[in-house]
Design a protein around this motif. Structure first.
Motif, PDB file in Angstrom:
ATOM      1  N   GLY A  12       0.797  -1.225   0.000  1.00 34.63           N
ATOM      2  CA  GLY A  12       0.000   0.000   0.000  1.00 34.63           C
ATOM      3  C   GLY A  12       0.824   1.267   0.000  1.00 34.63           C
ATOM      4  O   GLY A  12       0.270   2.374  -0.047  1.00 34.63           O
ATOM      5  N   ARG A  13       2.123   1.156  -0.007  1.00 30.97           N
ATOM      6  CA  ARG A  13       2.978   2.333   0.032  1.00 30.97           C
ATOM      7  C   ARG A  13       3.041   3.012  -1.334  1.00 30.97           C
ATOM      8  O   ARG A  13       2.872   2.376  -2.371  1.00 30.97           O
ATOM      9  CB  ARG A  13       4.389   1.938   0.466  1.00 30.97           C
ATOM     10  N   THR A  14       3.331   4.300  -1.308  1.00 26.51           N
ATOM     11  CA  THR A  14       3.549   5.053  -2.541  1.00 26.51           C
ATOM     12  C   THR A  14       4.986   5.549  -2.591  1.00 26.51           C
ATOM     13  O   THR A  14       5.631   5.740  -1.553  1.00 26.51           O
ATOM     14  CB  THR A  14       2.599   6.254  -2.668  1.00 26.51           C
ATOM     15  N   THR A  20       3.290   1.586  -5.360  1.00 32.34           N
ATOM     16  CA  THR A  20       4.349   0.595  -5.578  1.00 32.34           C
ATOM     17  C   THR A  20       3.796  -0.832  -5.590  1.00 32.34           C
ATOM     18  O   THR A  20       4.570  -1.782  -5.735  1.00 32.34           O
ATOM     19  CB  THR A  20       5.412   0.691  -4.466  1.00 32.34           C
ATOM     20  N   ASP A  21       2.490  -0.988  -5.450  1.00 32.07           N
ATOM     21  CA  ASP A  21       1.927  -2.331  -5.298  1.00 32.07           C
ATOM     22  C   ASP A  21       2.150  -3.217  -6.523  1.00 32.07           C
ATOM     23  O   ASP A  21       2.387  -4.425  -6.387  1.00 32.07           O
ATOM     24  CB  ASP A  21       0.430  -2.242  -4.984  1.00 32.07           C
ATOM     25  N   GLU A  22       2.079  -2.652  -7.723  1.00 31.70           N
ATOM     26  CA  GLU A  22       2.288  -3.464  -8.920  1.00 31.70           C
ATOM     27  C   GLU A  22       3.712  -4.023  -8.945  1.00 31.70           C
ATOM     28  O   GLU A  22       3.923  -5.208  -9.246  1.00 31.70           O
ATOM     29  CB  GLU A  22       2.037  -2.630 -10.176  1.00 31.70           C
ATOM     30  N   HIS A  23       4.686  -3.177  -8.602  1.00 33.27           N
ATOM     31  CA  HIS A  23       6.073  -3.636  -8.560  1.00 33.27           C
ATOM     32  C   HIS A  23       6.274  -4.635  -7.429  1.00 33.27           C
ATOM     33  O   HIS A  23       6.980  -5.645  -7.597  1.00 33.27           O
ATOM     34  CB  HIS A  23       7.011  -2.446  -8.372  1.00 33.27           C
ATOM     35  N   LEU A  26       5.178  -8.096  -8.378  1.00 33.84           N
ATOM     36  CA  LEU A  26       6.151  -8.786  -9.229  1.00 33.84           C
ATOM     37  C   LEU A  26       7.283  -9.380  -8.397  1.00 33.84           C
ATOM     38  O   LEU A  26       7.732 -10.514  -8.636  1.00 33.84           O
ATOM     39  CB  LEU A  26       6.719  -7.819 -10.269  1.00 33.84           C
ATOM     40  N   VAL A  27       7.752  -8.617  -7.415  1.00 28.59           N
ATOM     41  CA  VAL A  27       8.852  -9.088  -6.571  1.00 28.59           C
ATOM     42  C   VAL A  27       8.402 -10.268  -5.707  1.00 28.59           C
ATOM     43  O   VAL A  27       9.131 -11.260  -5.562  1.00 28.59           O
ATOM     44  CB  VAL A  27       9.383  -7.942  -5.693  1.00 28.59           C
ATOM     45  N   LEU A  28       7.199 -10.189  -5.153  1.00 28.70           N
ATOM     46  CA  LEU A  28       6.719 -11.278  -4.303  1.00 28.70           C
ATOM     47  C   LEU A  28       6.418 -12.532  -5.121  1.00 28.70           C
ATOM     48  O   LEU A  28       6.560 -13.653  -4.618  1.00 28.70           O
ATOM     49  CB  LEU A  28       5.486 -10.826  -3.512  1.00 28.70           C
ATOM     50  N   ASP A  29       6.029 -12.364  -6.365  1.00 33.41           N
ATOM     51  CA  ASP A  29       5.892 -13.528  -7.253  1.00 33.41           C
ATOM     52  C   ASP A  29       7.253 -14.208  -7.436  1.00 33.41           C
ATOM     53  O   ASP A  29       7.357 -15.440  -7.417  1.00 33.41           O
ATOM     54  CB  ASP A  29       5.348 -13.103  -8.618  1.00 33.41           C
ATOM     55  N   ALA A  30       8.294 -13.400  -7.610  1.00 29.93           N
ATOM     56  CA  ALA A  30       9.645 -13.948  -7.763  1.00 29.93           C
ATOM     57  C   ALA A  30      10.095 -14.629  -6.483  1.00 29.93           C
ATOM     58  O   ALA A  30      10.774 -15.665  -6.514  1.00 29.93           O
ATOM     59  CB  ALA A  30      10.620 -12.838  -8.154  1.00 29.93           C
ATOM     60  N   LEU A  31       9.707 -14.051  -5.348  1.00 32.15           N
ATOM     61  CA  LEU A  31      10.055 -14.663  -4.066  1.00 32.15           C
ATOM     62  C   LEU A  31       9.412 -16.046  -3.932  1.00 32.15           C
ATOM     63  O   LEU A  31      10.055 -16.997  -3.487  1.00 32.15           O
ATOM     64  CB  LEU A  31       9.624 -13.744  -2.916  1.00 32.15           C
ATOM     65  N   ALA A  32       8.150 -16.158  -4.342  1.00 34.20           N
ATOM     66  CA  ALA A  32       7.464 -17.455  -4.276  1.00 34.20           C
ATOM     67  C   ALA A  32       8.144 -18.475  -5.193  1.00 34.20           C
ATOM     68  O   ALA A  32       8.285 -19.653  -4.833  1.00 34.20           O
ATOM     69  CB  ALA A  32       5.996 -17.289  -4.646  1.00 34.20           C
ATOM     70  N   ARG A 290      11.789  -1.430 -11.068  1.00 32.89           N
ATOM     71  CA  ARG A 290      12.169  -0.099 -11.557  1.00 32.89           C
ATOM     72  C   ARG A 290      13.250   0.449 -10.648  1.00 32.89           C
ATOM     73  O   ARG A 290      13.041   0.593  -9.442  1.00 32.89           O
ATOM     74  CB  ARG A 290      10.964   0.845 -11.594  1.00 32.89           C
ATOM     75  N   ARG A 291      14.399   0.733 -11.233  1.00 33.37           N
ATOM     76  CA  ARG A 291      15.503   1.255 -10.450  1.00 33.37           C
ATOM     77  C   ARG A 291      15.239   2.706 -10.051  1.00 33.37           C
ATOM     78  O   ARG A 291      14.375   3.362 -10.620  1.00 33.37           O
ATOM     79  CB  ARG A 291      16.807   1.163 -11.247  1.00 33.37           C
ATOM     80  N   ALA A 292      15.998   3.172  -9.085  1.00 37.80           N
ATOM     81  CA  ALA A 292      15.928   4.569  -8.662  1.00 37.80           C
ATOM     82  C   ALA A 292      17.253   5.234  -9.003  1.00 37.80           C
ATOM     83  O   ALA A 292      18.317   4.705  -8.684  1.00 37.80           O
ATOM     84  CB  ALA A 292      15.651   4.674  -7.169  1.00 37.80           C
TER      85      ALA A 292
END
Length: 406
Positions: A12-14, A20-23, A26-32, A290-292
């Motif tokens: 829920g963070r911005t 940032t939820d869409e990103h 993706l990361v949590l899918d990779a974690l799984a 997405r990099r910063a």
């Protein structure tokens, strides 16, 4: 037993107003996927599951999907509440979830009740300590009279050590602790050289240093999985931060994002003492959707230089060094860098007036000259243009006429 240590999902963070939820999804899918690939037995999430104590329905949807994917990959899940979470809301239906292999630790009154896993070496006890505020702990345990986070966690660890010893009998206990706190000590290693290492998240529970927790508080635990700091760090070989899976500030630009894989073998050491051996611990990199990037320079250079192509799909913080801030600079920047979200004007040259005070600089000057001096100062040397000078002259004349008529 193979564990995966992660923390600070902040669902829920911005990021500067952008979700940032869409990103994160993706990361949590990779974690799984990593859970299945590396045969992880249990995933520990050390606090700040949500970014708010009152998360929206979409946040629960993302959490349920992520936890479901991890369970389908074969791992038990242990989640603790952090200072951002609402413990009651996060822990809703915890008893029901436990039947499905998802264990929520949000109640301080139950911090010494472990999740028990078993392997060929016997039982491994995993204790999830919810975010411990001294006032909350006093309400749950009248025997606690301390006032700092270190004292609160020392009290909690005494309960845990006592429980682990009782469950293990004559055998040295194997137990893991998950805690959400600001732990710091001499000899700590921050793996990522960053400007702030995500430490903005610490300030609410570490003001004045009174709430710093030393790593020694967790003595006796086979491994301590920490949350709260957004960059990975090692306090001792067995006391570590995993950091957050996403970058939530530009201060984390150079930090790697991922999780710790912790392999725990046979029990060692004496009951109630330090473990004889340190777990085998390796770092798991997770993708960065997405990099910063921080870009510094004059607007014309930033828009034209081909070496900045790497930033065209990144979150971009821009520091403009033009002597004068160009008109609609952000719009121009976003034409090349669509995800530019912050802009700071920091001219490469500044007017230096030495030790002269403002009153001394304007003494004996007309009102028009004072306005010209002021605008030249705030605009880094850009004096009044002819049209501006005419407007200011008219305004000053009208003001003088009004004062004369009184």
């Amino acid at each position: 037993m193979r564990l995966l240590h992660t923390s600070d999902w902040h669902i829920g963070r911005t990021f500067h107003g952008h979700s940032t939820d869409e990103h994160l999804s993706l990361v949590l899918d990779a974690l799984a996927r990593a859970v299945a690939e590396h045969a992880i037995d249990a995933v520990i999430v050390a606090g700040d599951i949500f970014d708010s104590s009152t998360p929206k329905a979409d946040a629960f949807t993302l959490l349920n999907r992520a936890v479901g994917a991890i369970r389908n990959a074969g791992a038990t899940v242990i989640l603790t509440s952090g200072n951002h979470d609402g413990p009651a809301r996060l822990g809703h239906m915890a008893e029901f979830a436990a039947h499905g292999g998802v264990h929520l630790r949000t109640q301080l009154s139950r911090l010494a009740e472990p999740v028990t896993l078993s392997d060929t070496h016997g039982d491994l006890l995993i204790y999830g300590i919810p975010y411990v505020h001294p006032e909350f702990l006093r309400a749950a345990y009248p025997a606690f009279t301390g006032g700092t986070h270190a004292e609160a966690l020392a009290f909690a660890m005494d309960l845990i050590r006592e429980d682990a010893a009782a469950r293990s009998g004559s055998q040295p206990p194997r137990y893991v602790v998950a805690s959400h706190c600001f732990c710091s000590g001499e000899g700590a290693v921050t793996h990522d050289t960053t400007e702030d290492s995500g430490r903005a998240e610490e300030r609410d529970i570490s003001r004045g240093g009174l709430n710093i927790v030393p790593p020694s508080v967790f003595a006796g635990a086979t491994y301590t999985a920490l949350g709260h700091i957004h960059s990975r760090a090692t306090l001792t070989p067995s006391v570590r931060y995993s950091g957050a899976p996403l970058r939530f500030s530009f201060g984390e630009i150079s930090g790697a994002k991922g999780a710790w894989i912790v392999d725990i073998g046979a029990p060692g050491g004496a009951p109630g003492g330090a473990p004889e051996t340190t777990p085998d611990i390796t770092w798991l990199d997770l993708p960065v959707p997405r990099r910063a990037v921080r870009l510094t320079g004059a607007l014309e250079h930033l828009l034209a230089d081909p070496s900045h192509a790497h930033a065209e799909d990144a979150w971009v913080e821009v520091i403009l060094t033009d002597d004068q801030l160009p008109r609609e600079a952000m719009r121009a920047l976003q034409g090349r860098f669509p995800h530019a979200v912050t802009l700071t004007h920091r001219p490469s040259t500044r007017h230096d007036h030495g030790d002269t005070t403002y009153a001394e600089r304007v003494e004996g000057r007309s009102d028009l000259e004072i306005v010209d001096e002021f605008l030249g100062y705030v605009r880094n040397g850009a004096a009044l243009s002819a049209p501006e000078r005419a407007l200011v002259t008219d305004a000053l004349g009208a003001l003088e006429a009004r004062e004369s008529a009184r």
